[in-house]
Design a protein around this motif. Sequence first.
Motif, mmCIF file in Angstrom:
data_model
loop_
_atom_site.group_PDB
_atom_site.id
_atom_site.type_symbol
_atom_site.label_atom_id
_atom_site.label_comp_id
_atom_site.label_asym_id
_atom_site.label_seq_id
_atom_site.Cartn_x
_atom_site.Cartn_y
_atom_site.Cartn_z
ATOM 1 N N TYR A 186 0.792 -1.228 0.000
ATOM 2 C CA TYR A 186 0.000 0.000 0.000
ATOM 3 C C TYR A 186 0.827 1.283 0.000
ATOM 4 O O TYR A 186 0.708 2.113 -0.897
ATOM 5 C CB TYR A 186 -0.951 -0.043 1.186
ATOM 6 C CG TYR A 186 -1.844 1.160 1.342
ATOM 7 C CD1 TYR A 186 -2.764 1.493 0.354
ATOM 8 C CD2 TYR A 186 -1.765 1.944 2.491
ATOM 9 C CE1 TYR A 186 -3.592 2.595 0.509
ATOM 10 C CE2 TYR A 186 -2.595 3.040 2.662
ATOM 11 C CZ TYR A 186 -3.504 3.359 1.656
ATOM 12 O OH TYR A 186 -4.316 4.453 1.817
ATOM 13 N N ALA A 215 -4.806 -0.706 -1.959
ATOM 14 C CA ALA A 215 -5.759 -0.235 -0.949
ATOM 15 C C ALA A 215 -6.777 -1.323 -0.629
ATOM 16 O O ALA A 215 -7.155 -1.522 0.532
ATOM 17 C CB ALA A 215 -6.462 1.028 -1.447
ATOM 18 N N HIS A 220 -9.191 -1.093 2.504
ATOM 19 C CA HIS A 220 -9.713 0.257 2.272
ATOM 20 C C HIS A 220 -10.599 0.249 1.025
ATOM 21 O O HIS A 220 -10.198 0.696 -0.054
ATOM 22 C CB HIS A 220 -8.568 1.254 2.116
ATOM 23 C CG HIS A 220 -7.690 1.361 3.319
ATOM 24 N ND1 HIS A 220 -6.525 2.114 3.342
ATOM 25 C CD2 HIS A 220 -7.794 0.817 4.561
ATOM 26 C CE1 HIS A 220 -5.963 2.018 4.536
ATOM 27 N NE2 HIS A 220 -6.716 1.241 5.284
ATOM 28 N N GLU A 223 -11.602 3.749 -0.619
ATOM 29 C CA GLU A 223 -10.461 4.362 -1.299
ATOM 30 C C GLU A 223 -10.154 3.626 -2.596
ATOM 31 O O GLU A 223 -9.851 4.253 -3.626
ATOM 32 C CB GLU A 223 -9.237 4.357 -0.394
ATOM 33 C CG GLU A 223 -8.021 5.027 -1.029
ATOM 34 C CD GLU A 223 -6.788 4.965 -0.157
ATOM 35 O OE1 GLU A 223 -5.777 5.589 -0.526
ATOM 36 O OE2 GLU A 223 -6.826 4.294 0.899
#
Length: 630
Positions: A186, A215, A220, A223
């Motif tokens: 990431y 991500a 995430h 995102e």
Amino acid sequence: MRERSALLFCAAIALSAPAAAAAAEEDLVARALKAVDEGRYVRARELAAAILTEDPDSAVGEFVLALALHRGEGYLPIALRHYRRARALAEGPAHRPRPGFRELHERILANECVALADLGLYEELLRANALYRELYDPERFSADVWPLMKLGRIDQARRAIAKALATGDPFEEIVARNGECALDGYEACLAMLEAVQRVSGLSPGLALRNAAVSALMVGHLDEAERLLVESTAHPEDDADPWRDLTDLYLAEGRLGEAVEAARRMIEFGRRMPPRQRQYVRAEQLVSAGQLLLLAGHPERALAAVSRAIAQPDRASHWSGTPEEIRAEGFLLHRAVLLDLAERAEEEAALEALPRSLAARLRAWRRRVEAWLAGRRLMPLLLRGGLRLREKRGERDRPELSGPSWLTLDAVALLGPGPTRSLVAEQRARDPDGAGLIPHRLREGLLDALECEAAALAGKGRAALRAGRAAREELPRGLRLLRARLAARMAEAAWESAGPATAAELFAEVLETDPGALRRLGISLPVRPGKDPAVRRLLSTPRFHAAPDSPFALESRGERVCLSGPGGSLLGCGSGRDDAARARALLDAVFAPRIDLSQQDLETLDGTPVVARDLDRDLLDELTGPAERSP
């Protein structure tokens, strides 16, 4: 999901025309070089043939022919042969360019490096890179990062990254950080994106896509979606964010948006040049197959995944080994075959004797095929493919690729006992602060593995305990994985925690992803009515009689219906006879919770179409009249 290489930056350098190519007179050689510089590869091939007819030992003719075959038609091994011959004709002793051939030799060598990278010939690529540095660009270190990583020489790859970053050259930094993104995840992928955004005029599409994938790997989801949507506004031949959006929407149970993304994915793939298409076609078919399976079209999903397995993508520009990259297709193939086997057994229970026997034979054949499909995954699993890659630099550890809702299928292949041992081993390890996966997500994924293993081993309370923990820790957006866990927990809860707990979990599955019960071979406990169609349904693998169940199968006029807790209606079936009514109920109850017509999913199974840019009729078929291309 895996990171893509940043070979496009090398390719841009390789395609730049040397000044010597701009001859004053418009002769055959100058026209041929101009044609490849302008991307007119059909014309370039014609001119190259004319040059070689006049002079079979023309280095320019061989080079132009190689470029036309490589860039224009995607014939990589043949193109490499012509690059090699062109370089041999342009070289003197010790691989030095002959007098007057320096700029042409540089261009040949640069494009040969791209072809070697395309074909995954990494040792030869490293030698060619070394020669290029020696003759033309002593600070071109970044080109070594990806081949060293793919060869598993991680320490050397990191040293090449450090050298590239030390040059201060923005393109060296971008290519080096792309390799670092594949190694470290990431944060490194965000650094690559920042490096791209600092270079004016450079498209960030690939960097956005790689950052989005990283991500997603750390949980995430929002995102990842934002970055992927932004990437679609910067289309590049080397990245297809629509495929990743399709997979993301499927994982989140957003089938309507997944259908739209899949349409764009197929359209985008058909517009890609032949060379780049070799890296995405199979993965697009696998994503389409996942959508078709979840949408209730397993036969068409089988067509898509079978084509993906028969014609796999080249793996050279994806992080991971070919075995890891193709594992997702093998997983899907097995899941589709098991779904078809369950459907055949349902059909066998509803049909009269001759057709019933044929359906049972079909179910048996599908299960044998599924077993064979699973065997193709065993080498990867036995080498630790289910282990989470939780530390930087663990690219040498094999990893099972695929969406989280599907990779749990591998637990049945490895076995519940070995899986639980693997989970215990990983829990005993200390990530010492260098983990690629956040602790909470890591624990959730390990608990999901343990839930699946305990359920398959018949350990109901352990399955419930692990499932609750996993659902507490995993992102709420992973709806298909959470629904799968709920299905396993519901089956376990029926025996160990009572009907009320089980009913709540079963209701969640039926609301989110009812097809999961069929894919997992789980039977729903129901209070049976006395209708003949109900008796037929109870003979299928989808239902079994349980007098204290809050779910009920009963007649409602000329229909047979399934009701849930509190009397909520979950689906009804009607037809001319009992078998038709039962079949219609199965279709209604286990269909996806969105209207997906056959037209919506047209061409997603990989049905061949004319191999050219999409015409308006086909665009309408894929995206609807409102999304016409200019």
